[in-house]
Design an enzyme around this catalytic site. Structure first.
Site, short mmCIF file in Angstrom:
data_model
loop_
_atom_site.label_atom_id
_atom_site.label_comp_id
_atom_site.label_asym_id
_atom_site.label_seq_id
_atom_site.Cartn_x
_atom_site.Cartn_y
_atom_site.Cartn_z
N GLN A 88 -10.60 -13.84 -2.76
CA GLN A 88 -11.04 -12.38 -3.11
C GLN A 88 -11.09 -12.12 -4.48
O GLN A 88 -10.78 -13.12 -5.38
CB GLN A 88 -10.06 -11.36 -2.56
CG GLN A 88 -8.72 -11.37 -3.39
CD GLN A 88 -7.67 -10.55 -2.22
OE1 GLN A 88 -7.07 -11.55 -1.70
NE2 GLN A 88 -7.38 -9.40 -2.65
N GLU A 98 -4.97 -15.00 -3.19
CA GLU A 98 -3.92 -15.71 -2.59
C GLU A 98 -3.91 -17.04 -2.15
O GLU A 98 -2.94 -17.69 -1.83
CB GLU A 98 -3.27 -14.70 -1.39
CG GLU A 98 -2.83 -13.35 -1.74
CD GLU A 98 -2.42 -12.68 -0.83
OE1 GLU A 98 -2.81 -12.80 0.57
OE2 GLU A 98 -1.71 -11.68 -0.76
N TRP A 103 -0.39 -2.96 -2.82
CA TRP A 103 -1.14 -2.59 -4.16
C TRP A 103 -2.28 -1.97 -3.80
O TRP A 103 -3.09 -1.31 -4.52
CB TRP A 103 -1.57 -3.83 -5.16
CG TRP A 103 -2.14 -4.85 -4.67
CD1 TRP A 103 -2.45 -5.46 -3.38
CD2 TRP A 103 -3.57 -5.46 -5.48
NE1 TRP A 103 -3.53 -6.53 -3.36
CE2 TRP A 103 -4.16 -6.18 -4.60
CE3 TRP A 103 -4.14 -5.01 -6.57
CZ2 TRP A 103 -5.31 -7.11 -4.99
CZ3 TRP A 103 -5.19 -5.88 -7.05
CH2 TRP A 103 -5.98 -6.63 -6.23
N ASP A 104 -2.71 -2.14 -2.57
CA ASP A 104 -3.98 -1.36 -1.99
C ASP A 104 -3.98 -0.13 -2.33
O ASP A 104 -5.00 0.65 -2.75
CB ASP A 104 -4.11 -1.73 -0.63
CG ASP A 104 -4.00 -3.22 0.20
OD1 ASP A 104 -3.45 -4.08 -0.61
OD2 ASP A 104 -4.47 -3.44 1.08
C1 BGC Z 1 -4.91 -9.56 0.51
C2 BGC Z 1 -4.01 -8.68 -0.39
C3 BGC Z 1 -3.63 -7.27 0.38
C4 BGC Z 1 -3.09 -7.46 1.58
C5 BGC Z 1 -3.11 -6.00 2.29
C6 BGC Z 1 -4.20 -9.68 1.96
O1 BGC Z 1 -5.13 -10.35 2.60
O2 BGC Z 1 -4.89 -10.95 -0.01
O3 BGC Z 1 -4.52 -8.52 -1.77
O4 BGC Z 1 -3.06 -6.76 -0.59
O5 BGC Z 1 -4.11 -8.46 2.41
O6 BGC Z 1 -4.16 -5.54 2.50
#
Ligand code: BGC
Length: 710
Positions: free
Chosen positions: A566, A454, A313-314
């Site tokens: 986050q 997460e 989703w970044d």
């Molecule tokens: C984050 C996710 C992100 C992913 C890739 C993870 O550490 O929690 O939100 O999409 O890294 O950057």
């Protein structure tokens, strides 16, 4: 000014961070900022965008091509290694996307200047000029060639490696393990060799060189790296070509970068270090510009195989805003990527028993590369079941959100006709089918999900997710109705596919979809969050038994507490800024900040944006600096449990741009019209940037007083 980053100390232990920090790339390939004589132990990698391979039993990831720029000089039979140089410096000139390494070896009176570029226009080509200057008479042996013994996280990915020569160069052909995709690396030299050598994994040209004091040995190389139908440089030759000369090759690269910077540069007047960091962020966004149709951008860019070269989703939330300002073609390409992946998303939804499109959490062209076990327990060394793939359903909302943002920025309704509308509807149908009706509370709910944070898995009614779901359904209803008028044929096709009552069903559903609870203006991240142990980040950190312990999942230190990885509620408030008052933003910002670990590089920019929303640009400044310097400082997480997660952080770079341009400069696109509402921090006196409106580039000066078109 503020165009070059450099280091003057070698530091063997810095091989990983050096490779990231000095990365060269062009959207098609990335070449880590390692040194000429480095090999896989120093994490050399030439990463290719979108070429995936899986070896039985291991994670599928992007392929690293054989390294065409291996070079080592020897004096009296001893290699001249950067680690032993009397002087060492490495610099990246961002204006020209040029890497230069200078070393000096007093014992044999030699200094070496090595320059490297990854050509921006000729995207399958990269090149290097090495100049060896003799301070005193010296005899040297120089070896240069292709090294096929590459660094892999889950390889080896290359098989059937074969080397061949012509009088100017070397060609290495091989195939990927899983799909047998042909891949070739060809290298040509400006000088004929004294001798050549070919082994199983490498082939080299050797030069025996005798230099008088003051003389120089100059070797230019151009390499071509192609795969699939592009595995040869042209129909006429399988070898790379340097006949037009390195200078012309270099010049055209520089000219491309001049054009890029002319459009994309953002000047910050007042703070040179911040200027450098912002430019560095923009540099990182530009080197990831997707070059081919249906291509997107991986979460670790082109810096290696971390996160399997997959798209998260970044891209939709943190990278799209950059391209939306001045490169709508690329913005559209990012949207098209998810249209291309629609079938994969449908299959994923169906595999879990849902309708519609459940997009891949870690997308490799639609295939979800996310493993069931993303981290390894540092105590037992056993894999830990994580539910990112199964439960991070907000991804389908993020995909829809990006489509609508692109649409409102570009007014390019054709994107809806070209698959966008169907994608949007399928995302809405997915949320609809995922939801459950709570008969007691008379509302739909989204249960058993993971939000952006997460660390807390399998929670109910994550506010961010529910807002995204509602937004998606709102947009699907609105655009389905509009398209019925503007393109009745497509409207009829959608009715046929999804039933004439879909819009009504979705409209009814979204009105009954529960969003979130709140207490004194603070939005609860998910059901029961307020009841978790009320401890702050430092306390949780002090409970760690081992440094690389994973904080989340079923048994992590943060799991039973309010500490989050986050920005989550804050991300929601930023993305849906127009729906919340600044006092709500402030309350939530102040509440969630002490609980946020910023364990993801996606976090800082969201807090920067919320601080700006609170009209506190000086508070936002620290978050801006943090997000803009992630890859400059190298101070990012390298491990999740026992899994290596190092590499560059494009989303942090995107977050820096977002903060500077949409935050400090206050850029908005209201119905395609550009407007600015600046909130400059004290450190910045003025900003200069370019914005494209109706296809026209406009230079703008931003000051505390407002914006002025120049
Ligand atoms: C984050 C996710 C992100 C992913 C890739 C993870 O550490 O929690 O939100 O999409 O890294 O950057």
């Amino acid at each position: 000014m503020s165009w070059t980053i450099s280091e003057n100390k070698f530091g063997k232990s810095r091989a990983v961070s050096r490779g990231n920090k000095f990365l060269l790339a062009n959207g098609y390939m990335g070449y880590r900022g390692t040194l000429d004589g480095d090999d896989k132990h120093d994490f050399v990698a030439l990463s290719l965008a979108g070429l995936y391979d899986g070896v039985a039993g291991k994670w599928r990831e992007t392929v690293n091509a054989p390294d065409p720029l291996f070079l080592r000089a020897y004096c009296d039979g001893e290699p001249l290694l950067a680690s032993e140089a009397d002087e060492f410096s490495q610099s990246l000139d961002m204006r020209r996307a040029l890497l230069t390494v200078r070393t000096c070896f007093k014992k044999c009176g030699v200094s070496i200047k090595s320059e490297r570029i990854v050509h921006f226009e000729r995207m399958r080509e990269l090149g290097s000029r090495v100049v060896i200057h003799a301070d005193e008479a010296v005899k040297l042996r120089v070896e240069a060639g292709i090294n096929g013994d590459v660094w892999d996280l889950n390889g080896p990915h290359l098989k059937d490696m074969r080397f061949s020569f012509n009088e100017n160069g070397i060609r290495c052909e091989c195939k990927t393990q899983e799909l047998g995709v042909p891949l070739s690396t060809s290298l040509c030299f400006s000088l004929k060799p004294t001798s050549v050598e070919s082994g199983e994994m490498s082939a080299k040209f050797f030069y025996d060189v005798e230099l008088e004091a003051g003389e120089e040995f100059i070797l230019d190389r151009i390499a071509y790296v192609g795969f699939g139908e592009h595995s040869s440089p042209s129909e006429d030759t399988a070898f790379a070509d340097i006949s037009a000369g390195y200078d012309a090759f270099f010049k055209s690269h520089i000219e491309s970068w001049e054009r890029l910077w002319d459009v994309h540069d953002v000047r910050l007047v007042g703070d040179r270090r911040a200027q450098l960091a912002l430019r560095y962020s923009i540099y990182h966004l530009l080197i990831l510009t997707p070059r081919t149709e249906g291509q997107s951008i991986a979460a670790r860019g082109l810096s290696g195989q971390t996160y399997k070269g997959a798209v998260f989703w970044d891209t939709e939330i943190f990278l799209l805003p950059f391209f939306a300002v001045n490169d709508l073609d690329v913005a559209r390409r990012l949207i098209e990527y998810r249209i291309k992946c629609l079938d994969g998303a449908r299959q994923k939804a169906a595999s879990y028993g849902y309708d519609g499109a459940f997009y891949a959490w870690e997308s490799q062209d639609g295939f979800d590369a996310c493993s069931d076990f993303n981290v390894t327990d540092v105590f037992t060394h056993r894999p830990v079941r994580t539910y990112f793939k199964d439960k991070q359903i907000h991804i389908s909302g993020d995909v829809a959100y990006a489509l609508i943002k692109y649409l409102s920025r570009s007014s390019d309704i054709s994107i809806l006709y070209d698959g966008g509308l169907e994608k949007l509807i399928e995302c809405a149908r997915f949320f609809y089918s995922y939801s459950r009706f709570n008969h007691t509370k008379c509302r739909y709910e989204l249960l058993d999900v993971i939000g952006p944070d997460e660390y807390h898995e399998r929670v109910n009614n994550n506010a961010f997710t529910n807002m995204m779901a509602k937004f998606t359904a709102d947009a699907a209803v609105e655009w389905l109705e509009k398209v019925r008028i503007s393109n009745p044929e497509l409207g009829a096709e959608m009715d046929k596919k999804f039933g004439c009552d879909l819009a009504k069903k979705l409209a009814d559903w979204k009105d009954k979809l529960y969003l979130f609870d709140e207490k004194d203006g603070v939005i609860e991240q998910f059901d029961g969050y307020f009841g978790l142990e009320d401890v702050k980040v430092d306390e949780v950190r002090s409970r760690l038994v081992k440094k690389n312990e994973y904080w989340g999942g079923s048994g992590g230190v943060a799991t039973a507490t309010r500490v989050i990885k986050q920005a989550d509620v804050i991300a929601m408030l930023v993305l849906f800024g127009d729906r919340f008052s600044s006092s709500v933003v402030q309350k939530n910002h102040e509440f969630y900040l002490p609980y946020t670990e910023h364990g993801s590089s996606l976090s800082a920019s969201m807090y920067a944006m919320s601080a700006i929303r609170m009209s506190k640009p000086d508070e936002a400044w620290q978050w801006f600096v943090k997000t803009a310097t992630v890859d400059l400082s190298g101070k990012s997480k390298q491990w999740a449990g026992e899994v290596y997660i190092g590499g560059t952080h494009p989303a942090a770079a995107g977050g820096a741009y977002l903060t500077a341009v949409y935050g400090f400069a206050g850029l908005t696109f209201d119905e395609g019209q550009v407007a600015f509402l600046p909130k400059l921090p004290k450190k910045i006196r003025a900003m200069y940037l370019t914005v494209t409106q109706n296809g026209e580039r406009k230079k703008v000066k931003i000051t505390r007083e407002g914006a002025k078109f120049l």
